[in-house]
Design a protein around this motif. Structure first.
Motif, PDB file in Angstrom:
ATOM      1  N   GLY A 192       0.564  -1.304   0.232  1.00  0.00           N
ATOM      2  CA  GLY A 192      -0.097  -0.041   0.390  1.00  0.00           C
ATOM      3  C   GLY A 192       0.990   1.380  -0.479  1.00  0.00           C
ATOM      4  O   GLY A 192       1.965   1.226   0.591  1.00  0.00           O
ATOM      5  N   ALA A 193       0.583   2.657  -0.396  1.00  0.00           N
ATOM      6  CA  ALA A 193       1.013   3.785  -0.253  1.00  0.00           C
ATOM      7  C   ALA A 193       1.464   3.767   0.753  1.00  0.00           C
ATOM      8  O   ALA A 193       0.860   3.692   2.248  1.00  0.00           O
ATOM      9  N   GLY A 194       2.835   4.287   1.471  1.00  0.00           N
ATOM     10  CA  GLY A 194       3.377   4.719   2.018  1.00  0.00           C
ATOM     11  C   GLY A 194       4.294   3.936   2.626  1.00  0.00           C
ATOM     12  O   GLY A 194       4.543   3.663   3.825  1.00  0.00           O
ATOM     13  N   ASP A 195       3.987   2.500   2.380  1.00  0.00           N
ATOM     14  CA  ASP A 195       5.096   1.309   2.622  1.00  0.00           C
ATOM     15  C   ASP A 195       6.504   1.828   2.807  1.00  0.00           C
ATOM     16  O   ASP A 195       6.860   2.517   2.064  1.00  0.00           O
ATOM     17  N   ASN A 196       7.383   1.557   3.833  1.00  0.00           N
ATOM     18  CA  ASN A 196       8.513   1.167   3.288  1.00  0.00           C
ATOM     19  C   ASN A 196       9.228   0.683   2.884  1.00  0.00           C
ATOM     20  O   ASN A 196       8.976  -0.738   2.724  1.00  0.00           O
ATOM     21  N   ILE A 197      10.618   0.692   2.193  1.00  0.00           N
ATOM     22  CA  ILE A 197      11.539  -0.031   1.106  1.00  0.00           C
ATOM     23  C   ILE A 197      12.443  -0.454   1.716  1.00  0.00           C
ATOM     24  O   ILE A 197      13.455   0.780   1.937  1.00  0.00           O
ATOM     25  N   ILE A 198      12.930  -1.793   1.947  1.00  0.00           N
ATOM     26  CA  ILE A 198      14.525  -2.019   2.906  1.00  0.00           C
ATOM     27  C   ILE A 198      15.314  -2.511   2.366  1.00  0.00           C
ATOM     28  O   ILE A 198      14.611  -3.547   1.304  1.00  0.00           O
ATOM     29  N   ALA A 199      16.104  -2.194   1.010  1.00  0.00           N
ATOM     30  CA  ALA A 199      17.202  -2.621   0.026  1.00  0.00           C
ATOM     31  C   ALA A 199      18.097  -3.460   1.727  1.00  0.00           C
ATOM     32  O   ALA A 199      18.844  -2.889   2.360  1.00  0.00           O
ATOM     33  N   LEU A 200      18.048  -5.243   1.293  1.00  0.00           N
ATOM     34  CA  LEU A 200      19.220  -5.882   1.685  1.00  0.00           C
ATOM     35  C   LEU A 200      20.625  -5.641   0.995  1.00  0.00           C
ATOM     36  O   LEU A 200      20.737  -5.858  -0.566  1.00  0.00           O
ATOM     37  N   ARG A 201      21.793  -5.513   1.227  1.00  0.00           N
ATOM     38  CA  ARG A 201      22.748  -5.084   0.634  1.00  0.00           C
ATOM     39  C   ARG A 201      23.796  -6.664   0.421  1.00  0.00           C
ATOM     40  O   ARG A 201      23.321  -7.011   0.771  1.00  0.00           O
ATOM     41  N   GLU A 202      24.342  -6.339  -0.536  1.00  0.00           N
ATOM     42  CA  GLU A 202      25.227  -7.305  -2.077  1.00  0.00           C
ATOM     43  C   GLU A 202      26.416  -6.024  -2.382  1.00  0.00           C
ATOM     44  O   GLU A 202      25.968  -6.001  -2.834  1.00  0.00           O
ATOM     45  N   TYR A 203      27.157  -7.517  -2.536  1.00  0.00           N
ATOM     46  CA  TYR A 203      28.222  -7.601  -2.671  1.00  0.00           C
ATOM     47  C   TYR A 203      29.411  -7.742  -4.363  1.00  0.00           C
ATOM     48  O   TYR A 203      30.746  -7.300  -4.139  1.00  0.00           O
ATOM     49  N   LEU A 298      12.643   4.706  -4.757  1.00  0.00           N
ATOM     50  CA  LEU A 298      13.444   4.678  -4.389  1.00  0.00           C
ATOM     51  C   LEU A 298      14.805   5.681  -5.097  1.00  0.00           C
ATOM     52  O   LEU A 298      15.982   5.437  -5.647  1.00  0.00           O
ATOM     53  N   ASP A 299      15.230   5.692  -3.822  1.00  0.00           N
ATOM     54  CA  ASP A 299      15.889   7.877  -3.578  1.00  0.00           C
ATOM     55  C   ASP A 299      17.535   7.701  -2.793  1.00  0.00           C
ATOM     56  O   ASP A 299      18.015   8.054  -2.803  1.00  0.00           O
ATOM     57  N   ASP A 300      17.878   6.147  -2.194  1.00  0.00           N
ATOM     58  CA  ASP A 300      18.431   5.829  -1.614  1.00  0.00           C
ATOM     59  C   ASP A 300      19.212   4.315  -0.914  1.00  0.00           C
ATOM     60  O   ASP A 300      19.452   3.572  -0.155  1.00  0.00           O
ATOM     61  N   LEU A 301      19.179   3.915  -2.580  1.00  0.00           N
ATOM     62  CA  LEU A 301      19.540   2.325  -2.594  1.00  0.00           C
ATOM     63  C   LEU A 301      21.101   2.324  -2.420  1.00  0.00           C
ATOM     64  O   LEU A 301      22.066   3.286  -1.994  1.00  0.00           O
ATOM     65  N   TRP A 302      21.569   0.393  -1.622  1.00  0.00           N
ATOM     66  CA  TRP A 302      22.657   0.549  -1.319  1.00  0.00           C
ATOM     67  C   TRP A 302      24.197   1.638  -3.113  1.00  0.00           C
ATOM     68  O   TRP A 302      23.631   0.786  -3.625  1.00  0.00           O
ATOM     69  N   GLU A 303      25.264   1.241  -2.609  1.00  0.00           N
ATOM     70  CA  GLU A 303      26.209   1.770  -3.608  1.00  0.00           C
ATOM     71  C   GLU A 303      27.053   0.560  -4.730  1.00  0.00           C
ATOM     72  O   GLU A 303      26.816  -0.519  -3.960  1.00  0.00           O
ATOM     73  N   VAL A 325      20.050  -5.513 -15.604  1.00  0.00           N
ATOM     74  CA  VAL A 325      20.957  -6.098 -15.504  1.00  0.00           C
ATOM     75  C   VAL A 325      21.358  -6.720 -14.111  1.00  0.00           C
ATOM     76  O   VAL A 325      21.153  -8.099 -13.756  1.00  0.00           O
ATOM     77  N   TRP A 326      21.575  -5.967 -13.373  1.00  0.00           N
ATOM     78  CA  TRP A 326      22.225  -5.880 -11.799  1.00  0.00           C
ATOM     79  C   TRP A 326      21.561  -6.018 -10.252  1.00  0.00           C
ATOM     80  O   TRP A 326      20.419  -4.801 -10.826  1.00  0.00           O
ATOM     81  N   GLY A 327      21.658  -5.753  -9.534  1.00  0.00           N
ATOM     82  CA  GLY A 327      21.468  -5.979  -8.323  1.00  0.00           C
ATOM     83  C   GLY A 327      21.906  -4.326  -7.758  1.00  0.00           C
ATOM     84  O   GLY A 327      20.959  -3.421  -7.131  1.00  0.00           O
ATOM     85  N   CYS A 328      23.177  -4.067  -8.532  1.00  0.00           N
ATOM     86  CA  CYS A 328      24.006  -2.935  -7.859  1.00  0.00           C
ATOM     87  C   CYS A 328      23.785  -2.497  -6.841  1.00  0.00           C
ATOM     88  O   CYS A 328      24.116  -0.871  -6.809  1.00  0.00           O
ATOM     89  N   GLY A 329      24.182  -3.952  -5.562  1.00  0.00           N
ATOM     90  CA  GLY A 329      24.501  -3.161  -4.694  1.00  0.00           C
ATOM     91  C   GLY A 329      23.728  -3.772  -3.485  1.00  0.00           C
ATOM     92  O   GLY A 329      23.816  -4.079  -2.518  1.00  0.00           O
ATOM     93  N   ILE A 353      23.621  -8.631   8.824  1.00  0.00           N
ATOM     94  CA  ILE A 353      23.513  -8.343   7.296  1.00  0.00           C
ATOM     95  C   ILE A 353      22.374  -6.750   7.051  1.00  0.00           C
ATOM     96  O   ILE A 353      22.336  -6.148   7.670  1.00  0.00           O
ATOM     97  N   GLU A 354      23.201  -5.784   6.119  1.00  0.00           N
ATOM     98  CA  GLU A 354      23.016  -5.042   6.080  1.00  0.00           C
ATOM     99  C   GLU A 354      22.160  -4.411   5.023  1.00  0.00           C
ATOM    100  O   GLU A 354      21.668  -5.276   4.288  1.00  0.00           O
ATOM    101  N   ALA A 355      20.997  -3.960   5.894  1.00  0.00           N
ATOM    102  CA  ALA A 355      19.923  -3.511   5.765  1.00  0.00           C
ATOM    103  C   ALA A 355      19.564  -1.990   5.878  1.00  0.00           C
ATOM    104  O   ALA A 355      19.973  -1.254   7.038  1.00  0.00           O
ATOM    105  N   ARG A 356      19.031  -1.145   4.918  1.00  0.00           N
ATOM    106  CA  ARG A 356      17.766   0.046   4.857  1.00  0.00           C
ATOM    107  C   ARG A 356      17.101   0.313   4.488  1.00  0.00           C
ATOM    108  O   ARG A 356      17.070  -0.187   2.663  1.00  0.00           O
ATOM    109  N   VAL A 357      16.222   1.296   5.259  1.00  0.00           N
ATOM    110  CA  VAL A 357      14.851   1.676   4.210  1.00  0.00           C
ATOM    111  C   VAL A 357      15.733   2.728   3.056  1.00  0.00           C
ATOM    112  O   VAL A 357      16.533   3.920   3.018  1.00  0.00           O
ATOM    113  N   CYS A 358      15.558   2.011   1.530  1.00  0.00           N
ATOM    114  CA  CYS A 358      16.210   2.913   0.629  1.00  0.00           C
ATOM    115  C   CYS A 358      14.980   3.562  -0.125  1.00  0.00           C
ATOM    116  O   CYS A 358      15.508   4.091  -1.202  1.00  0.00           O
ATOM    117  N   GLY A 359      13.765   3.477   0.479  1.00  0.00           N
ATOM    118  CA  GLY A 359      12.575   4.159  -0.948  1.00  0.00           C
ATOM    119  C   GLY A 359      11.289   4.049  -0.105  1.00  0.00           C
ATOM    120  O   GLY A 359      11.269   3.671   1.598  1.00  0.00           O
TER     121      GLY A 359
END
Length: 385
Positions: A192-203, A298-303, A325-329, A353-359
């Motif tokens: 639903g609108a307003g949900d947060n999205i968390i990015a799980l980091r990949e190296y 998505l305004d704060d994805l992993w590098e 093509v890739w997850g890009c982080g 596991i490194e995780a952060r709110v990304c959007g």
């Protein structure tokens, strides 16, 4: 017969030894899952064996299978000599297709195809293939998965690779059997609108876009890129094992609460899980949005990892193409209700596991995916489809 077969590139005796070792490794995993009971019906390692659920009540569970494999990343792993970490990618690909829907990975059936065991440098070849099995045991223990059965075969030229002379080239695929329960399904319907999205980091690359990675290597280092000393650092970075998220997602979804005498845990609501592999973010996220008239920002994805940045530069790829093509982080994206993201982040931290709110999720008449690129800071927009 064995001598003649060896001349054809197949060593029957060594294959039997490897199969025996594989059987031993599988047997050592039988107690890894607290949900599964395994029984051997025969003393012959090729004989029948079975498994059944100990918990929860089998009448409340639906079983499914997720077939997948490492893909052409095996070529990069072979070039790096990183056979011991290959099982991480196998478990990430198969297990992730169960947990992405809220399921519980239980039992792996795998198929390991090697080029040959009849090479002149026999000791090196056997050690590389044994390291595949050691890695399988290690990562199965980490994921609480039983490796019930497998098949190992010498396939000669059927195991293709641009490193054609390599005697340690291999293919690896499998089917993960997993369980679903109606009250633990995560299909995306609750987004639903307003949900947060968390990015799980990949190296690294997980098992995404391996063909593009090798094309970049050829363009930068030449046709025989695996022989170039200057390419070694990049090859090792590209061969990094996939980060495994399944145990985190299983705990967040409350599966361990179903075990007898389970310690009290916090179940974290999740409205969607996007397994960013076998395709990039737009391909995996898009279908969840169209039917609901929603978009994601998505305004704060992993590098992006260094190796992905290098590939993008060598292939002159646009930001838009890189994220396709890739997850890009990021190897996974988890959609959670706004008020629960701190709980999820705390649980991820306990799993290292490194995780952060990304959007966030927003309402939109024309569903789409907006990404603030970490390559160039450009704003990229994809139409959801």
């Amino acid at each position: 017969m064995s001598k003649s077969y060896a001349k054809a590139g197949v060593n029957v005796e060594l294959e039997h030894q490897l199969s025996e070792e594989a059987k031993k490794v599988c047997a050592e995993t039988y107690g890894f899952s607290p949900f599964v009971e395994v029984v051997e019906f025969s003393e012959n390692f090729r004989g029948p064996r079975g498994f059944r659920l100990k918990h929860p009540d089998p009448r409340e569970v639906w079983l499914d299978g997720a077939p997948d494999g490492i893909g052409t990343k095996t070529i990069i792993l072979d070039a790096a000599g990183s056979h011991v970490s290959a099982a991480a990618d196998l478990l990430a690909m198969t297990g992730g297709d169960i947990t992405r829907w809220g399921g519980l990975p239980l039992v792996l059936f795998n198929n390991l195809e090697v080029a040959t065991l009849a090479a002149e440098d026999r000791g090196h070849v056997i050690e590389m293939h044994r390291s595949l099995l050691r890695g399988l045991r290690h990562y199965a223990a980490y994921q609480n998965v039983v490796c019930l059965r497998g098949d190992t075969a010498q396939m000669g030229q059927c195991v293709g690779s641009e490193i054609a002379h390599s005697v340690t080239r291999f293919n690896w695929s499998g089917v993960m059997i997993g369980a679903y329960m109606s009250d633990r399904m995560i299909t995306g319907k609750a987004i639903g609108a307003g949900d947060n999205i968390i990015a799980l980091r990949e190296y690294g690359f997980r098992s995404n876009g391996g063909s593009a990675v090798r094309m970049a290597l050829r363009k930068k280092f030449g046709k025989h890129w695996w022989r170039k000393d200057k390419a070694r650092t990049f090859i090792f970075e590209a061969a990094q094992p996939a980060v495994l998220y399944d145990r985190l997602l299983v705990e967040a979804n409350g599966w361990y609460d179903l075990l007898p005498n389970a310690e009290e845990r916090v179940r974290v609501p999740m409205n969607a899980i996007v397994h960013v592999t076998g395709g990039g973010i737009p391909e995996k996220f898009g279908p969840l949005l169209v039917a609901r008239g929603l978009s994601v920002e998505l305004d704060d994805l992993w590098e992006p990892p260094t190796a992905i940045r290098a590939c993008a530069e060598w292939l002159n790829m646009s930001d838009e193409e890189c994220y396709r093509v890739w997850g890009c982080g990021q190897g996974g994206l988890v959609v959670v209700p706004q008020e629960t993201h701190e709980q999820f982040l705390a649980l991820a931290s306990r799993h290292d596991i490194e995780a952060r709110v990304c959007g966030r999720v927003v309402a939109n008449r024309e569903p789409g995916i907006s990404i603030h690129s970490k390559f160039s800071s450009a704003q990229i927009c994809y139409r959801a489809c």
